[in-house]
Write a protein that holds these residues in place. Sequence first.
Motif: not given
Length: 422
Positions: A111-119
Amino acid sequence: MTDQLSPRRRTGVPRAEDKLHDVAVVGGGPVGLLMALLLTRRGLDVAVLEQRTSRSIHSRAIGIHPPALAVLDDAGVGPALLAAGVRIRRGTARSRGREVASLSFEAVPGRHPYVLAVPQVITEQLLEEQLEALRPGALQRGVHVHGADDDGATVTLSCRVGAGPGSGTRPGAGPERAADRDAEHPAGPDTSTVRARLVVAADGAYSALRRQRGVAVRTRTYPDAYLMGDFADTTPDGSTAVLFLEAGGIVESFPLPGGTRRWVARMPGVVSHPTAAGLASLIARRTGIGPEPESCTMLSAFSVSSRMPRRLVAGRLALIGDAAHQISPIGGQGMNLGWLDAAALAPIMAAALRGEPTAAALRQFEADRHRAAATATWQAHLNMALGRPLPPAMLAARNHVFGALTHIPGAHDAVANRFTMH
């Protein structure tokens, strides 16, 4: 991990007379916090013992991959992380100003077709807030655990209260040196104990508990070094991750929230006194893009090594995260790998505390996590090899092969899945 337990609750600093916990998690970084959350959501009494007196303000790990995002959803922090991060749906590779290859993450499973960038500092804050909401006082800061006595039914952890940056270590001291001092001076005036049925060591690559339990470790040092910094984003790349494959070595560029961009440059050796101006100048020479030095909010120089313990379970102690497998940070898999360790271990621990037999499940856990770590290590090794300096002719040939591969539909999806840890 077979004893029957009943959940109990506690708050405050460790004391010898405290009640028995179901689980003590040593290490309050992102992996330890998620482990505590997953166990707490199963109704268990968990204490998290963290040496640092406050969260580090430095943003280290930033990429959250789809499989880990699914676990974070289950822990109740997924929506908050999504609101705080940048969704990277596409990556591109460039060389000498021209696009070499492009990857879309839209087709990755789940359900998450991406990489999430979070510090990382934000990730830790959200995990800590969720844990505090579910079990107030579970996280105890300034507690350094330097020993564990496993009597076969419970584990007694020996602690120093008030340890941490500014007390347990001096500024500039490396983790190896701090660990050596802990071994030489295991007790101080402010000592205490914490008792638990089971213990999770999430205390990092130089895990004191792993060493105290005598777990052998295979170590490998790589010839790679990097310089990393966060600058105001002056590029037109938006939420796209960019790899600059240049003759002098790779430069990686990742979007972060708040109009910031992370830059990572391959170096011939560790830079002893890095400066924002020096990194910005190097980026400009290799890529033609010059970040503004005065906008730099984080700067770090590091080398690369790997550590693989030969076992992950020792009596009533289990290793996860960097304590279980330190790999190269190039590729951003380490934190995610630790979160997947926690997801695999939490149901086994819950079953053990219900009195169910777990020996076979623990053996499978060790085998599966060793296999996952080996795969991640191989991927990180490939990522580092891709970024090493090459003569221009060899670089052009390698880039041609890489670009051709990503234009083959099946190969493109396989590469995209590999980069997102599927």
